[in-house]
Design a protein around this motif. Structure first.
Motif, PDB file in Angstrom:
ATOM      1  N   LYS A  13      -9.570  -1.368  -2.170  1.00 29.00           N
ATOM      2  CA  LYS A  13     -10.668  -0.636  -2.803  1.00 29.00           C
ATOM      3  C   LYS A  13     -11.149   0.502  -1.903  1.00 29.00           C
ATOM      4  CE  LYS A  13     -12.472  -4.670  -5.309  1.00 29.00           C
ATOM      5  NZ  LYS A  13     -13.638  -5.591  -5.438  1.00 29.00           N
ATOM      6  N   ALA A  14     -11.301   0.194  -0.611  1.00 28.47           N
ATOM      7  CA  ALA A  14     -11.763   1.216   0.333  1.00 28.47           C
ATOM      8  C   ALA A  14     -10.754   2.361   0.433  1.00 28.47           C
ATOM      9  CB  ALA A  14     -12.002   0.591   1.704  1.00 28.47           C
ATOM     10  N   LYS A  15      -9.472   2.033   0.518  1.00 33.07           N
ATOM     11  CA  LYS A  15      -8.441   3.063   0.625  1.00 33.07           C
ATOM     12  C   LYS A  15      -8.398   3.931  -0.635  1.00 33.07           C
ATOM     13  CE  LYS A  15      -4.484   1.979   2.496  1.00 33.07           C
ATOM     14  NZ  LYS A  15      -3.215   1.273   2.829  1.00 33.07           N
ATOM     15  N   LYS A  16      -8.582   3.295  -1.787  1.00 33.76           N
ATOM     16  CA  LYS A  16      -8.590   4.072  -3.038  1.00 33.76           C
ATOM     17  C   LYS A  16      -9.805   5.001  -3.079  1.00 33.76           C
ATOM     18  CE  LYS A  16      -7.100   5.052  -7.221  1.00 33.76           C
ATOM     19  NZ  LYS A  16      -8.187   5.874  -7.749  1.00 33.76           N
ATOM     20  N   ASN A  17     -10.964   4.541  -2.605  1.00 39.39           N
ATOM     21  CA  ASN A  17     -12.150   5.400  -2.566  1.00 39.39           C
ATOM     22  C   ASN A  17     -11.918   6.601  -1.644  1.00 39.39           C
ATOM     23  OD1 ASN A  17     -13.416   3.608  -4.262  1.00 39.39           O
ATOM     24  ND2 ASN A  17     -14.613   2.608  -2.655  1.00 39.39           N
ATOM     25  N   ILE A  18     -11.285   6.357  -0.492  1.00 42.84           N
ATOM     26  CA  ILE A  18     -10.969   7.450   0.439  1.00 42.84           C
ATOM     27  C   ILE A  18      -9.989   8.425  -0.203  1.00 42.84           C
ATOM     28  CG2 ILE A  18      -9.914   8.007   2.662  1.00 42.84           C
ATOM     29  CD1 ILE A  18     -10.872   5.231   3.625  1.00 42.84           C
TER      30      ILE A  18
END
Length: 241
Positions: A215-220
């Motif tokens: 999720k964090a990588k997709k947000n970045i």
């Protein structure tokens, strides 16, 4: 005599080939002379996504020969930028940004005071955060704590002197949003297991199987894609997960 000697020396210096079957051999080792290869020192002291966007916009406009530039979201708190191949299939590592992530105390036993401070300072507001703060507020330094845990739910009895004797059933899981990635993007929300021991220490343990990382990588990725849209459209920049 001297001319013959010179011819002999010259013939000895020649690199002769010999055909043996289907293979070709030489009687001397040949070493390729490497041309000087200059590469910039990687800039790795950035801590934001905006700094990466600024650098890429500046340099992908013409200062870098090996285009496109690849912006790779390698970790939930790290982004790397490297060039495309040059004529000898070499890449240049250009910049790296690492998020300045606070210590959240996740997966470690902490005292009630340490946990309260961490929850207030290092977590985004959620309903379960308020629930957890209220729960920990019941247990004071003067309290004795008795716990019962069946592996699914935990019951804690907090006794304050002779004035308070309260039994509370703790939720088996809570949903929290700790600061674990770059501040420019939404912090991923995920589930945690909550436990307290007889000394009043608290354990907040990850319980989502690491799904928050994707999720964090997709947000970045979404943030960088939006910030570098013009260069992505021209083909000079590629953002990857």
């Amino acid at each position: 005599m001297l001319a013959k000697f010179v011819e002999t020396i010259a013939s000895m210096a020649e690199n002769k080939e010999h055909k043996i079957g289907a293979d070709t051999y030489t009687d001397r080792q040949v070493i390729r002379v490497e041309e000087p290869y200059y590469t910039p020192h990687i800039l790795d002291d950035f801590s934001t996504l905006d700094s990466i966007i600024t650098m890429v916009k500046r340099e992908a406009s013409g200062n870098i020969q090996e285009l496109p530039l690849f912006v790779h979201v390698s970790l939930p708190n790290s982004v790397n930028v490297f060039s495309s191949y040059d004529e000898k299939f070499r890449r240049r590592n250009l910049y790296q940004s690492k998020a300045d992530v606070p210590h959240t105390g996740i997966n470690y036993w902490q005292s009630r005071e340490e946990t309260l401070i961490s929850l207030r300072a290092n977590y985004c507001p959620t309903p379960d955060l308020e629930y957890l703060l209220n729960l920990l507020g019941i247990v004071t330094d003067e309290s004795s704590v008795k716990e019962s845990d069946n592996g699914i739910t935990q019951t804690v009895t907090a006794k304050k002197g002779i004035q308070m004797n309260q039994t509370i059933t703790i939720k088996p899981k809570v949903t929290l949003k700790p600061y674990r990635t770059f501040i420019e993007v939404d912090q991923p929300e995920s589930e945690f297991i909550l436990r307290m021991n007889q000394e009043g220490a608290v354990l907040i343990k990850e319980a989502d199987g690491g799904a928050w990382r994707m999720k964090a990588k997709k947000n970045i990725y979404d943030y960088l894609t939006e910030g570098l849209k013009e260069l992505i459209d021209t083909g000079n920049v590629v953002v990857t997960l």
